[in-house]
Design an enzyme around this catalytic site. Structure first.
Site, short mmCIF file in Angstrom:
data_model
loop_
_atom_site.label_atom_id
_atom_site.label_comp_id
_atom_site.label_asym_id
_atom_site.label_seq_id
_atom_site.Cartn_x
_atom_site.Cartn_y
_atom_site.Cartn_z
N CYS A 156 0.79 -1.22 -0.15
CA CYS A 156 0.12 -0.05 0.13
C CYS A 156 0.78 1.41 0.11
O CYS A 156 0.35 2.40 -0.16
CB CYS A 156 -0.73 -0.06 1.11
SG CYS A 156 -2.18 -1.16 1.05
N1 CO8 Z 1 -20.49 -9.33 6.93
C1 CO8 Z 1 -20.91 -9.62 8.20
N2 CO8 Z 1 -20.23 -9.84 9.48
C2 CO8 Z 1 -18.80 -9.94 9.17
C3 CO8 Z 1 -18.19 -9.79 7.84
C4 CO8 Z 1 -19.16 -9.53 6.83
N3 CO8 Z 1 -18.48 -9.53 5.60
N4 CO8 Z 1 -16.87 -9.93 8.05
C5 CO8 Z 1 -16.82 -10.37 9.42
N5 CO8 Z 1 -17.80 -10.29 10.04
C6 CO8 Z 1 -18.08 -10.31 11.44
C7 CO8 Z 1 -16.88 -11.10 11.80
O1 CO8 Z 1 -17.30 -12.47 12.02
C8 CO8 Z 1 -17.02 -10.58 13.67
O2 CO8 Z 1 -18.09 -11.29 14.17
P1 CO8 Z 1 -17.92 -11.74 15.93
O3 CO8 Z 1 -17.83 -10.35 16.69
O4 CO8 Z 1 -19.23 -12.34 15.96
O5 CO8 Z 1 -16.53 -12.37 15.95
C9 CO8 Z 1 -17.48 -9.21 13.57
O6 CO8 Z 1 -18.15 -8.99 12.16
C10 CO8 Z 1 -16.45 -8.21 13.61
O7 CO8 Z 1 -15.26 -8.73 12.57
P2 CO8 Z 1 -13.90 -7.82 12.62
O8 CO8 Z 1 -13.12 -7.66 14.12
O9 CO8 Z 1 -13.01 -8.47 11.53
O10 CO8 Z 1 -14.33 -6.40 12.13
P3 CO8 Z 1 -13.69 -5.18 12.20
O11 CO8 Z 1 -14.53 -4.28 12.56
O12 CO8 Z 1 -12.07 -5.25 12.82
O13 CO8 Z 1 -13.66 -4.63 10.56
C11 CO8 Z 1 -11.84 -4.42 8.81
C12 CO8 Z 1 -12.79 -5.33 9.51
C13 CO8 Z 1 -12.80 -3.64 7.89
C14 CO8 Z 1 -10.94 -5.48 7.94
C15 CO8 Z 1 -11.16 -3.59 9.74
O14 CO8 Z 1 -10.42 -4.44 10.63
C16 CO8 Z 1 -9.97 -3.03 8.92
O15 CO8 Z 1 -10.29 -2.02 7.79
N6 CO8 Z 1 -8.96 -2.96 9.41
C17 CO8 Z 1 -7.77 -2.32 8.59
C18 CO8 Z 1 -7.20 -3.14 7.42
C19 CO8 Z 1 -6.29 -2.32 6.66
O16 CO8 Z 1 -5.78 -0.95 6.75
N7 CO8 Z 1 -5.33 -3.04 6.03
C20 CO8 Z 1 -4.35 -2.31 5.25
C21 CO8 Z 1 -4.54 -2.26 3.83
S1 CO8 Z 1 -3.94 -3.60 2.90
C22 CO8 Z 1 -2.68 -3.09 2.20
O17 CO8 Z 1 -1.76 -2.60 2.87
C23 CO8 Z 1 -2.20 -3.69 0.80
C24 CO8 Z 1 -1.97 -4.88 0.60
C25 CO8 Z 1 -1.68 -5.34 -0.55
C26 CO8 Z 1 -2.85 -5.03 -1.60
C27 CO8 Z 1 -3.53 -6.37 -1.64
C28 CO8 Z 1 -4.82 -6.26 -2.84
C29 CO8 Z 1 -5.72 -7.54 -2.73
#
Ligand code: CO8
Length: 374
Positions: A156
């Site tokens: 990224c």
């Molecule tokens: N629908 C419904 N519920 C869901 C879903 C879904 N799709 N997905 C997860 N849940 C549920 C989970 O099961 C969990 O349930 P429970 O509490 O019962 O266990 C609940 O929702 C909460 O899940 P999470 O804790 O995973 O959810 P978050 O609030 O943490 O949100 C995110 C998830 C949106 C992924 C968030 O953590 C986030 O954005 N984090 C930062 C990510 C980031 O910045 N990454 C860096 C970017 S990537 C990068 O650097 C580039 C890489 C190279 C490129 C690759 C290209 C492909």
């Protein structure tokens, strides 16, 4: 040392959008099909059923409302769940080069430069479509640029780290005019079958012209006052796809051969790192965070940007201070902060200070401090 400016940017936007509703509908269809196919194993307790996704979760957790993709049909086909691209012959322009040429030509036009004015092309993105020859060399030839080209990848932070390379090359006198392109075909390395991440990414390509201030003629110039790159190793965002896979006899379809992350850990660990990085970079140039008119931040998650901006200036992400584009584009890997800059800088005045900053896999953080020229 020469003064260096960003004198033009360009954006390639793919032809198709996928709304969260469309994405969730196809994902949930995939879940139904999988659960039906494995009903016996699920009933016997040998296999966990897959769980559906939801639009509400996606919007609340990420702020993403839609994404652009180069191919929509393959991604939304519940029996496929990845894009479909036609393989091209060696004498055809490759896909990454095609979108980079589009964005690159737009950036050159914005900067008022001819391709032959360029003496360095950097193709910087989270993935390259082949091992060699370098994408940048193909793009250089297709556009008719001079000098030389090379590829680089810092996930990224590919675009901001490329800006650092371009800035150093121009200010040292090694290059006069650098074209950076960031073709991010994220749809081909996202795991669309994984509920935790299927909504995160979108395709796009950005381009930036970086040149010597005394040679620039654009009416829209941003002097680069400084750049700062930092990395700290983490496995929390990882993709093990690579050229050793075959020799290792590993399964090319295994989950670790596409994007995966510990999203919550990334969120918690990267926010303080990014805020401290920007603050230290500004302090090194004797600026307070409140002196910055606009922050063009990495576009991965609305909540992350809210926290970074709150730590820095107490303001709101999505406001005039830190515009958002991730609702429309989703996470476009390294291109996000550049799209934010491209879309949201025209209203600023001479002397206004801005920060372009990326954060992501590596971990990697790159910041570039710019000031609008008169
Ligand atoms: N629908 C419904 N519920 C869901 C879903 C879904 N799709 N997905 C997860 N849940 C549920 C989970 O099961 C969990 O349930 P429970 O509490 O019962 O266990 C609940 O929702 C909460 O899940 P999470 O804790 O995973 O959810 P978050 O609030 O943490 O949100 C995110 C998830 C949106 C992924 C968030 O953590 C986030 O954005 N984090 C930062 C990510 C980031 O910045 N990454 C860096 C970017 S990537 C990068 O650097 C580039 C890489 C190279 C490129 C690759 C290209 C492909």
């Amino acid at each position: 040392m020469h003064s260096v400016v960003i004198s033009g940017t360009g954006l390639y936007q793919p032809p198709h959008t996928i709304s969260n509703a469309e994405l969730v509908e196809s994902f949930n269809r995939y879940v139904e099909l999988q659960n039906a196919q494995h009903a016996a194993a699920i009933a016997a307790g040998e296999r966990e059923p897959l769980t559906p996704s939801s639009v509400e979760f996606i919007e609340k957790a990420s702020g993403i409302k839609q994404r652009y993709v180069i191919d929509k049909a393959g991604v939304l086909d519940p029996t496929r769940m990845y894009p479909r691209f036609e393989e091209r012959a060696d004498d055809q322009l490759s896909l990454m080069a095609e979108i980079a040429v589009d964005a690159g030509a737009k950036a050159l036009a914005a900067a008022g430069k001819k391709p032959e004015d360029v003496d360095l092309v950097i193709c910087s993105a989270a993935n390259m479509q082949r091992a060699y020859p370098a994408m940048a060399v193909e793009i250089q030839q297709a556009l008719g640029c001079g000098g030389y080209g090379y590829d680089m990848n810092v996930a990224c932070s590919s675009a901001t780290f490329a800006l650092e390379q371009a800035y150093n090359a121009v200010r040292s006198g090694a290059s006069k005019c650098v074209l950076i392109v960031n073709p991010e075909i994220t749809s081909a390395h996202l795991e669309w079958k994984d509920r935790d991440c299927h909504f995160i990414f979108g395709d796009v390509c950005t381009a930036i012209v970086v040149e010597r201030a005394d040679l620039a003629t654009s009416t829209d110039q941003w002097e680069i006052l400084g750049s700062k790159a930092a990395t700290q190793f983490s496995n929390n965002i990882r993709n093990n796809f690579g050229f050793l896979n075959k020799a290792e006899d590993s399964d090319p379809d295994a989950r670790d051969k596409t994007f995966r992350q510990e999203g919550r850990k990334v969120f918690k660990e990267v926010v303080p790192l990014a805020a401290a990085h920007i603050e230290a970079h500004l302090a090194s140039l004797n600026f307070e965070p409140t002196a910055v008119r606009r922050y063009w931040l990495h576009q991965a998650n609305l909540g992350m940007n809210q926290l970074v901006i709150k730590k820095l200036v107490g303001g709101e992400a999505g406001s005039d201070v830190a515009p958002l584009i991730l609702d429309e584009f989703a996470n476009t890997a390294s291109a996000g902060s550049i799209i934010a800059f491209h879309r949201h800088h025209g209203d600023l005045a001479a002397g206004d200070l801005g920060v372009i900053c990326s954060f992501g896999a590596g971990y990697s953080i790159g910041s570039v401090i710019v000031r609008k020229r008169a």
